[in-house]
Enzyme design. Structure first.
Site, PDB file in Angstrom:
ATOM      1  CE1 TYR A  69      -3.853   2.365   0.945  1.00  0.00           C
ATOM      2  CE2 TYR A  69      -2.189   3.383   2.330  1.00  0.00           C
ATOM      3  CZ  TYR A  69      -3.425   3.425   1.719  1.00  0.00           C
ATOM      4  OH  TYR A  69      -4.221   4.534   1.874  1.00  0.00           O
ATOM      5  CE  LYS A  78      -3.468   5.059  -1.584  1.00  0.00           C
ATOM      6  NZ  LYS A  78      -4.531   5.654  -2.409  1.00  0.00           N
TER       7      LYS A  78
END
Ligand code: NAD
Length: 261
Positions: free
Chosen positions: A152, A156
């Site tokens: 994740y 980002k």
């Protein structure tokens, strides 16, 4: 304050059927944007769109053909997409890298990185040809700071950089591209993790200068600002909307953020 920044122009919010995306869609609809909710969960997209004055055009952002077909449908039936909020994303529970199956890594990268690019490409190419448009990508404070979210967090950081790369590419064609990076927002996936005892809400708020979580609508207000004429000279940036989490997190080294005085 009465606002009509949207002036009936079309804004498309991916991942708009839940959490932050739904809040962004609601804020934009309230500010006069003709708002379209895109989400892989077609049933929920249709259920939530009406009550906030939006329309649903469900599709999977990972699927290029479905994305192209959805843009063709929206532009033919509703109007040119003048704002894209590339927000669809999968949140990951924290864990050890050696416990993260590569299939899960690939699934998160597909939605959070590839899916964002596919949406930006469909929207930005059309906007650049028309000479106007605005794109906001949903990043995260984990784009700046480490987290045990080994798929994740890197996605980002990547999409925040993507916003700057695309801003440089399409700036002369009248298209602005920015990122908005939420701090901790109690949307369904984070709330579920809190309910399962995997996240301690006190730790989430202790590190924030303002000592609280971020409300979903507050992300919507950040997005609305970046799309508005007030931000006409702003492109390629990453705007944190984090209740001061980035400002406060490092103070754990000094015993934490100090109480009010
Ligand atoms: P959420 O799960 O409530 O909403 C995400 C939505 O995206 C869901 O409706 C889901 O169906 C949709 N979606 C997932 N895969 C999709 C796909 N392939 N195509 C289309 N739609 C898809 O989560 P949220 O907390 O609202 O997260 C929204 C965004 O905000 C994500 O990009 C997330 O990384 C980011 N974010 C959230 C937080 C937080 O604290 N909640 C913090 C920082 C960043």
């Amino acid at each position: 304050m009465e606002r009509n920044e949207g002036r009936g122009r079309v804004a498309l919010v991916t991942g708009g059927a839940s959490g932050i995306g739904l809040a962004i869609a609601g804020v934009l609809a309230g500010r006069g944007w003709r708002t379209v909710i895109a989400d892989v969960d077609a049933e929920r997209a249709r259920a939530v769109a009406g009550p906030i004055g939006a329309e649903a055009v469900p599709f999977d952002v990972v699927d290029e053909a479905a994305t192209e077909a959805a843009f063709a449908e929206i532009e033919g039936r509703i109007g040119p997409v003048e704002a894209l909020i590339a927000n669809a994303g999968l949140i990951q529970p924290g864990g050890l890298p050696e416990d993260l199956p590569m299939a899960e890594f690939d699934r998160i990268v597909a939605v959070n990185l590839r899916g964002v690019y596919v949406s930006c490409l469909a929207a930005g190419t059309r906007m650049a040809k028309r000479g106007r448009g605005g794109i906001v990508i949903t990043g995260s404070v984990t784009a700046w700071r480490t987290a045990p979210l080994h798929a994740y967090a890197p996605t980002k950081a990547a999409v925040v950089h993507m916003a700057a790369c695309l801003a440089a590419e399409w700036g002369r064609s009248g298209v602005r591209v920015n990122a908005v990076s939420p701090g901790y927002v109690a949307t369904p996936p984070l709330q579920a993790a809190i309910d399962r005892g995997q996240r301690d809400p006190r730790l989430l708020t202790d590190a924030a200068a303002l000592g609280r979580l971020v409300a979903p609508d507050e992300i919507g207000h950040g997005v609305a600002f970046l799309l508005s004429d007030d931000a006409a000279a702003i492109t390629g940036i990453n705007l944190p909307v984090d209740a001061g989490w980035l400002a406060g997190a490092h103070l754990t080294t000094y015993g934490g953020v100090r109480p009010a005085r």
